[in-house]
Design a protein around this motif. Structure first.
Motif, PDB file in Angstrom:
ATOM      1  N   MET A   1      20.816  -6.702  -6.880  1.00 32.39           N
ATOM      2  CA  MET A   1      20.189  -6.326  -5.584  1.00 32.39           C
ATOM      3  C   MET A   1      21.113  -5.299  -4.965  1.00 32.39           C
ATOM      4  O   MET A   1      22.112  -5.194  -4.900  1.00 32.39           O
ATOM      5  CB  MET A   1      20.549  -7.764  -4.589  1.00 32.39           C
ATOM      6  N   THR A   2      20.483  -4.105  -4.487  1.00 33.72           N
ATOM      7  CA  THR A   2      20.945  -3.083  -4.136  1.00 33.72           C
ATOM      8  C   THR A   2      20.151  -2.334  -2.801  1.00 33.72           C
ATOM      9  O   THR A   2      18.952  -2.991  -2.578  1.00 33.72           O
ATOM     10  CB  THR A   2      20.914  -1.881  -5.347  1.00 33.72           C
ATOM     11  N   LEU A   3      20.834  -1.476  -2.211  1.00 39.64           N
ATOM     12  CA  LEU A   3      20.298  -0.933  -1.139  1.00 39.64           C
ATOM     13  C   LEU A   3      19.263   0.299  -1.643  1.00 39.64           C
ATOM     14  O   LEU A   3      19.670   1.382  -2.258  1.00 39.64           O
ATOM     15  CB  LEU A   3      21.233   0.072  -0.225  1.00 39.64           C
ATOM     16  N   SER A   4      17.946  -0.007  -1.700  1.00 44.45           N
ATOM     17  CA  SER A   4      17.033   0.726  -2.424  1.00 44.45           C
ATOM     18  C   SER A   4      16.540   2.197  -1.594  1.00 44.45           C
ATOM     19  O   SER A   4      16.526   1.880  -0.398  1.00 44.45           O
ATOM     20  CB  SER A   4      15.815   0.005  -2.987  1.00 44.45           C
ATOM     21  N   THR A   5      16.058   2.997  -2.274  1.00 38.41           N
ATOM     22  CA  THR A   5      15.491   4.273  -1.485  1.00 38.41           C
ATOM     23  C   THR A   5      14.086   4.203  -1.657  1.00 38.41           C
ATOM     24  O   THR A   5      13.470   5.244  -1.322  1.00 38.41           O
ATOM     25  CB  THR A   5      16.263   5.558  -2.083  1.00 38.41           C
ATOM     26  N   ARG A   6      13.430   3.067  -2.027  1.00 37.52           N
ATOM     27  CA  ARG A   6      12.132   3.178  -2.315  1.00 37.52           C
ATOM     28  C   ARG A   6      11.440   2.394  -1.152  1.00 37.52           C
ATOM     29  O   ARG A   6      11.962   1.736  -0.394  1.00 37.52           O
ATOM     30  CB  ARG A   6      11.647   2.274  -3.468  1.00 37.52           C
ATOM     31  N   SER A   7       9.967   2.710  -1.043  1.00 44.73           N
ATOM     32  CA  SER A   7       9.291   1.652   0.095  1.00 44.73           C
ATOM     33  C   SER A   7       7.947   1.807  -0.536  1.00 44.73           C
ATOM     34  O   SER A   7       7.497   2.279  -1.138  1.00 44.73           O
ATOM     35  CB  SER A   7       9.366   2.457   1.297  1.00 44.73           C
ATOM     36  N   PHE A   8       7.346   0.517  -0.041  1.00 43.47           N
ATOM     37  CA  PHE A   8       5.945   0.442  -0.512  1.00 43.47           C
ATOM     38  C   PHE A   8       5.139   1.400   0.456  1.00 43.47           C
ATOM     39  O   PHE A   8       5.482   1.534   1.627  1.00 43.47           O
ATOM     40  CB  PHE A   8       5.446  -1.090  -0.352  1.00 43.47           C
ATOM     41  N   THR A 157      10.137  -3.775   5.718  1.00 41.58           N
ATOM     42  CA  THR A 157      11.169  -3.590   4.968  1.00 41.58           C
ATOM     43  C   THR A 157      11.483  -4.797   3.951  1.00 41.58           C
ATOM     44  O   THR A 157      12.572  -5.142   3.420  1.00 41.58           O
ATOM     45  CB  THR A 157      12.467  -3.340   5.900  1.00 41.58           C
ATOM     46  N   ILE A 158      10.452  -5.461   3.963  1.00 45.91           N
ATOM     47  CA  ILE A 158      10.522  -6.725   2.849  1.00 45.91           C
ATOM     48  C   ILE A 158      10.628  -6.110   1.559  1.00 45.91           C
ATOM     49  O   ILE A 158       9.972  -5.178   1.126  1.00 45.91           O
ATOM     50  CB  ILE A 158       9.060  -7.716   3.038  1.00 45.91           C
ATOM     51  N   PRO A 159      11.664  -6.543   0.651  1.00 46.78           N
ATOM     52  CA  PRO A 159      11.978  -6.049  -0.641  1.00 46.78           C
ATOM     53  C   PRO A 159      10.741  -5.922  -1.475  1.00 46.78           C
ATOM     54  O   PRO A 159       9.893  -7.049  -1.633  1.00 46.78           O
ATOM     55  CB  PRO A 159      12.878  -7.072  -1.137  1.00 46.78           C
ATOM     56  N   LYS A 160      10.630  -4.849  -2.211  1.00 44.66           N
ATOM     57  CA  LYS A 160       9.324  -4.819  -3.247  1.00 44.66           C
ATOM     58  C   LYS A 160       9.137  -5.844  -3.924  1.00 44.66           C
ATOM     59  O   LYS A 160       8.205  -6.662  -4.508  1.00 44.66           O
ATOM     60  CB  LYS A 160       9.657  -3.313  -3.936  1.00 44.66           C
ATOM     61  N   GLU A 161      10.313  -6.397  -4.843  1.00 47.07           N
ATOM     62  CA  GLU A 161      10.432  -7.566  -5.805  1.00 47.07           C
ATOM     63  C   GLU A 161       9.787  -8.812  -5.208  1.00 47.07           C
ATOM     64  O   GLU A 161       9.174  -9.660  -5.830  1.00 47.07           O
ATOM     65  CB  GLU A 161      11.836  -7.586  -6.547  1.00 47.07           C
ATOM     66  N   LEU A 162      10.057  -9.080  -3.842  1.00 44.39           N
ATOM     67  CA  LEU A 162       9.479 -10.396  -3.215  1.00 44.39           C
ATOM     68  C   LEU A 162       8.107 -10.249  -2.868  1.00 44.39           C
ATOM     69  O   LEU A 162       7.165 -11.063  -3.083  1.00 44.39           O
ATOM     70  CB  LEU A 162      10.324 -10.444  -1.829  1.00 44.39           C
ATOM     71  N   ARG A 163       7.563  -8.817  -2.742  1.00 42.94           N
ATOM     72  CA  ARG A 163       5.737  -8.690  -2.618  1.00 42.94           C
ATOM     73  C   ARG A 163       5.482  -8.987  -4.015  1.00 42.94           C
ATOM     74  O   ARG A 163       4.302  -9.509  -4.069  1.00 42.94           O
ATOM     75  CB  ARG A 163       5.916  -7.351  -2.161  1.00 42.94           C
ATOM     76  N   LEU A 483      27.987   0.360   2.355  1.00 46.81           N
ATOM     77  CA  LEU A 483      27.322  -1.043   2.250  1.00 46.81           C
ATOM     78  C   LEU A 483      26.905  -1.377   3.833  1.00 46.81           C
ATOM     79  O   LEU A 483      25.800  -1.675   4.066  1.00 46.81           O
ATOM     80  CB  LEU A 483      28.125  -2.116   1.872  1.00 46.81           C
ATOM     81  N   ILE A 484      27.935  -1.305   4.756  1.00 48.08           N
ATOM     82  CA  ILE A 484      27.685  -1.874   6.160  1.00 48.08           C
ATOM     83  C   ILE A 484      26.709  -0.865   6.878  1.00 48.08           C
ATOM     84  O   ILE A 484      25.463  -1.289   7.207  1.00 48.08           O
ATOM     85  CB  ILE A 484      28.832  -2.159   6.964  1.00 48.08           C
ATOM     86  N   LEU A 485      27.147   0.126   6.937  1.00 46.57           N
ATOM     87  CA  LEU A 485      26.135   1.245   7.834  1.00 46.57           C
ATOM     88  C   LEU A 485      24.806   1.408   7.166  1.00 46.57           C
ATOM     89  O   LEU A 485      23.707   1.458   8.200  1.00 46.57           O
ATOM     90  CB  LEU A 485      26.842   2.614   7.982  1.00 46.57           C
ATOM     91  N   ARG A 570      14.564   4.663   3.010  1.00 47.15           N
ATOM     92  CA  ARG A 570      15.866   4.570   2.175  1.00 47.15           C
ATOM     93  C   ARG A 570      16.765   3.643   2.347  1.00 47.15           C
ATOM     94  O   ARG A 570      17.494   3.323   1.433  1.00 47.15           O
ATOM     95  CB  ARG A 570      16.663   5.876   2.602  1.00 47.15           C
ATOM     96  N   TYR A 571      16.538   2.765   3.345  1.00 50.48           N
ATOM     97  CA  TYR A 571      17.763   1.751   3.452  1.00 50.48           C
ATOM     98  C   TYR A 571      16.965   0.565   3.776  1.00 50.48           C
ATOM     99  O   TYR A 571      16.629  -0.174   4.811  1.00 50.48           O
ATOM    100  CB  TYR A 571      18.432   2.008   4.720  1.00 50.48           C
ATOM    101  N   ARG A 572      16.635  -0.374   2.702  1.00 53.41           N
ATOM    102  CA  ARG A 572      16.364  -1.628   2.529  1.00 53.41           C
ATOM    103  C   ARG A 572      16.966  -2.539   1.290  1.00 53.41           C
ATOM    104  O   ARG A 572      17.244  -1.772   0.440  1.00 53.41           O
ATOM    105  CB  ARG A 572      14.687  -1.617   2.453  1.00 53.41           C
ATOM    106  N   MET A 573      16.989  -3.619   1.471  1.00 60.18           N
ATOM    107  CA  MET A 573      17.546  -4.704   0.713  1.00 60.18           C
ATOM    108  C   MET A 573      16.549  -4.869  -0.622  1.00 60.18           C
ATOM    109  O   MET A 573      15.783  -5.490  -0.390  1.00 60.18           O
ATOM    110  CB  MET A 573      17.966  -5.884   1.206  1.00 60.18           C
ATOM    111  N   GLU A 574      17.152  -4.323  -1.793  1.00 63.82           N
ATOM    112  CA  GLU A 574      15.930  -4.584  -3.049  1.00 63.82           C
ATOM    113  C   GLU A 574      17.087  -4.543  -4.157  1.00 63.82           C
ATOM    114  O   GLU A 574      17.935  -4.171  -4.337  1.00 63.82           O
ATOM    115  CB  GLU A 574      15.129  -3.461  -3.182  1.00 63.82           C
TER     116      GLU A 574
END
Length: 574
Positions: A1-8, A157-163, A483-485, A570-574
Motif C-alpha cells: 500500500m503506497t501513496l500512488s500518483t495515479r487516479s481514475f 480519492t477511493i483507491p483504484k484496487e478497491l474500485r 509520508l505525513i504531508l 498524485r496523493y492518494r492511498m493505494e
C-alpha cells in the motif's frame, strides 16, 4: 500500500477552469438574490417576536430548542451532502455545474441568505413557522459546505484496487455506497460533522436573532440568549450562556461524537491494528446492552436485509464509473432552456438594481473586498502555522486525541461573537486595534476547518505505513516529507477551501460588531454586507454579496481547484 500518483480518469476536461458554468451560476445567484430583494421590499414593516429572557433558569429549555434546530439542519446537510457530492464526483456534466455552484454557495455570507430564505418562506408559511424554518436553513448554510467537500474529496480519492474489487464482486450502486464509499469516507465525515456543528454554534446567534430592515425576528435559544446578553452588555448573562453552551457541547461529545469516533476506527485503511484505538464508555455501554442487541437481532438486522434485497432488485449490479455524458435529450434541452431563461430574466433585473449604485459606492465595495482579502490571507497563514503540527499530533496519538478532541470541539463551538465584544473594547484602544480584532475573530471562525481536516487526515494514515517508516529508520523530517504531508495533502486542500470560505463568511461578524448598543466597524466587505442588511439597503446588499462571491470563486477556480486536481492525481492511498 503506497501513496500512488495515479487516479481514475474523470475525462479529458477534469481540470476545472473558470468557464461558462461559473458565469451561469453567478447569474443564477444574482437572480436569486434579486428575488429576495423584491420580497424584502414588499414585506410588512414590522414583526413582533417573543422577548428573550436572560434568567438562568430558561437556559435548559433554550439549549433544547437550539439543539433541535441544529439537529434538523445537520440532517438536512447530510442528505444534501450525500446526494450532491456523489452527483458531482461521478457525473462529468453535473460536476461542471455543481462544483462551481458549491464554490459560490459556500462563499455567500449567512446574512445574504436572509431576504431569500426568510421572506420567501413567509410568503408560504405562517410567520412563526417561517422564522423557525429560516433559522434551520441558515444553520444549514453554516454546516453543509465542508461536509459536501469532504464527501466529494473522499469519493474522488477511493483507491483504484478497491474500485476493482467492487467491480469483481459485481456490487450494485447501493452496495458500493454502503460497503465502499461510506466506510471509506467515514472518518472524514465524522470529523467534518463535528466541524459542522462547531460552525453551526458559531453562527447560532445570527440564526436565532436577525434583523432585515425594520423587521426584527427573535427565536428562543442559546444563540438568541447570548446575542441579547451581548447587546445589553450583561457580562453575567454572557457567562451563564457560555457555560450552558459548553455543557451542551460536552454532553454531545460524550454521547455522540466519541462513540462515532470509536465506531469509525474499524474503517481505517490499514493492515495492522492501531496500538491505542479511540475508546468511548458510552459506546461500550451500548455494546453491552441486551435490549439493543435484541432490537438489533429482531428489528434492525431484518430491516437491513429487507432493504438490501429491495435495493438488489432495483439496481442491477454494475461498477460505478465516471459519466462523461453523451448527447442531450430533447427533455434536457427544454428544461435547460427554460432554466436559462429564468436565470437570464432574474439576472437582468438584478443588474438593473445594481445600476442604481453610484461609482463612489462601487469604489467603497472594491476597497472593502481588498481589505477583507488581506485579513483572510493573514488569518489563513496563521491558521496553517499551528493547525498542521497540532492536528498531526492529535490525529496520530489516540491518547492525546482522547483529551484534546473534546477540548478543541468546545473551543471551536463557543461563539466568539458572544465574548469577543469585550476584547474589542480593549483592542480598539491600540493602534490598528480594530483591524487586529477583525483578524483575530476571523481566525477564530476559520482555523477549526483546517484543524479538524488535518486531524482527520492524520488519523487516517495507516498504522502499517507508520511502522514501515520506523523500520527503515526515517528521521522526523523524512517522515513528514515522504509520508505525513503527502497523506495530509487532500485533507489540507479540503480544509483550506472551506477555511477560506469560512473566513470570508466570518467577515460579516468580525468587521461589524454590536455591543451594549454600540456599533464598532471597520473597512471591509463583511461590514458592508452586515450594515446593508441591518439598514435594509438591498441594492448595496446585492452588490456587496456579488462582489464577495465573485472574488471567492475566482480564488477557488484559479488556485484551490488546481490544488484539488493535484491531490486527486498524485496523493492518494493505494
Amino acid at each position: 500500500m503506497t501513496l500512488s500518483t495515479r487516479s481514475f480518469s474523470m475525462g479529458a476536461g477534469s481540470e476545472r477552469r473558470f468557464g461558462i458554468a461559473d458565469v451561469l451560476v453567478l447569474f443564477g445567484l444574482a437572480a436569486l438574490l434579486y428575488a429576495g430583494v423584491r420580497l424584502a421590499i414588499n414585506a410588512p414593516p414590522s414583526v413582533q417576536e417573543p422577548v428573550i429572557s436572560l434568567q438562568p433558569h430558561v437556559l435548559p429549555w433554550y439549549a433544547l430548542r437550539s439543539v433541535s434546530r441544529m439537529l434538523a439542519a445537520y440532517l438536512l446537510s447530510m442528505v444534501f451532502t450525500l446526494v450532491y457530492g456523489r452527483a458531482a464526483a461521478y457525473n462529468r456534466r453535473a460536476e461542471q455545474v455543481l462544483i462551481p455552484l458549491l464554490d459560490v454557495l459556500q462563499s455567500v455570507p449567512i446574512l445574504s441568505f436572509l431576504p431569500v430564505v426568510l421572506l420567501g418562506l413567509r410568503a408560504i408559511f405562517p410567520e412563526r413557522l417561517a422564522a423557525e424554518l429560516s433559522s434551520i436553513v441558515l444553520i444549514f448554510t453554516s454546516q453543509v459546505w465542508n461536509l459536501t467537500f469532504a464527501w466529494y474529496q473522499s469519493l474522488r480519492t477511493i483507491p483504484k484496487e478497491l474500485r476493482e474489487a467492487s467491480a469483481i464482486f459485481r456490487l450494485n450502486t447501493w452496495f458500493q455506497f454502503k460497503t465502499l464509499e461510506l466506510p471509506f469516507a467515514a472518518i472524514a465525515l465524522v470529523w467534518n460533522s463535528m466541524m459542522s456543528w462547531a460552525g453551526g454554534w458559531f453562527f447560532l446567534m445570527a440564526a436565532e436573532i436577525f434583523t432585515v430592515g425594520e423587521q426584527d425576528y427573535r427565536l428562543p435559544g442559546l444563540g438568541a440568549y447570548l446575542h441579547e446578553a451581548a447587546n445589553q452588555g450583561n457580562i453575567t448573562a454572557i457567562l451563564w450562556g457560555v457555560l450552558a453552551l459548553i455543557l451542551t457541547i460536552l454532553v454531545l461529545d460524550q454521547l455522540v461524537w466519541r462513540p462515532l469516533m470509536a465506531w469509525t476506527e474499524r474503517f481505517k485503511l490499514e493492515m495492522v491494528e492501531s496500538d491505542n484505538p479511540p475508546t468511548s464508555w458510552f459506546y461500550d455501554l451500548l455494546g453491552r446492552s441486551h435490549i439493543l442487541n435484541w432490537l438489533n437481532q429482531r428489528i434492525f438486522t431484518p430491516l437491513d436485509e429487507a432493504l438490501d434485497a429491495r435495493m438488489a432488485r432495483w439496481f442491477p449490479p454494475k461498477p460505478i464509473k465516471p459519466v462523461n455524458g453523451g448527447k442531450l435529450t430533447p427533455v434536457e434541452i427544454l428544461l435547460g432552456l427554460g432554466l436559462l431563461g429564468i436565470i437570464l430574466y432574474g439576472a437582468t433585473q438584478a443588474f438593473h438594481l445594481l445600476f442604481s449604485i453610484s461609482w463612489s459606492s462601487w469604489g467603497v465595495i472594491a476597497l472593502g473586498v481588498g481589505a477583507t482579502f488581506l485579513r483572510v490571507m493573514i488569518s489563513l497563514i496563521i491558521a496553517l502555522a499551528w493547525t498542521i503540527p497540532v492536528g498531526v499530533a492529535i490525529g496520530t496519538n489516540p491518547r492525546l486525541a482522547s483529551f484534546f478532541q473534546p477540548l478543541v470541539q468546545v473551543i471551536a463551538s463557543v461563539p466568539a461573537t458572544a465574548i469577543f465584544p469585550i476584547f474589542v473594547l480593549l483592542l480598539i484602544q491600540l493602534p490598528g486595534g480594530l483591524n487586529l480584532s477583525a483578524v483575530l475573530l476571523m481566525l477564530m471562525g476559520t482555523q477549526w476547518y483546517l484543524l479538524f481536516n488535518v486531524i482527520a487526515g492524520a488519523s487516517a494514515i495507516p498504522q502499517d505505513l507508520r511502522y514501515t517508516a520506523r523500520l527503515i529508520h526515517l528521521n522526523k523530517w523524512e517522515q513528514w516529507r515522504t509520508l505525513i504531508l503527502p497523506a495530509l495533502f487532500p485533507y489540507l486542500v479540503t480544509g483550506m477551501i472551506t477555511a477560506s470560505g469560512g473566513a470570508w463568511n466570518a467577515s460579516i461578524v468580525s468587521e461589524y460588531i454590536t455591543f451594549g448598543g454600540r456599533v464598532v466597524k471597520t473597512l471591509g466587505i463583511g461590514a458592508l454586507i452586515t450594515h446593508s442588511t441591518a439598514q435594509g439597503d438591498y441594492s448595496m446588499l446585492l452588490a456587496s454579496t456579488l462582489a464577495m462571491v465573485v472574488t471567492v470563486v475566482l480564488i477557488n477556480r484559479l488556485f484551490w481547484r488546481r490544488m484539488y486536481l493535484l491531490a486527486e492525481e498524485r496523493y492518494r492511498m493505494e
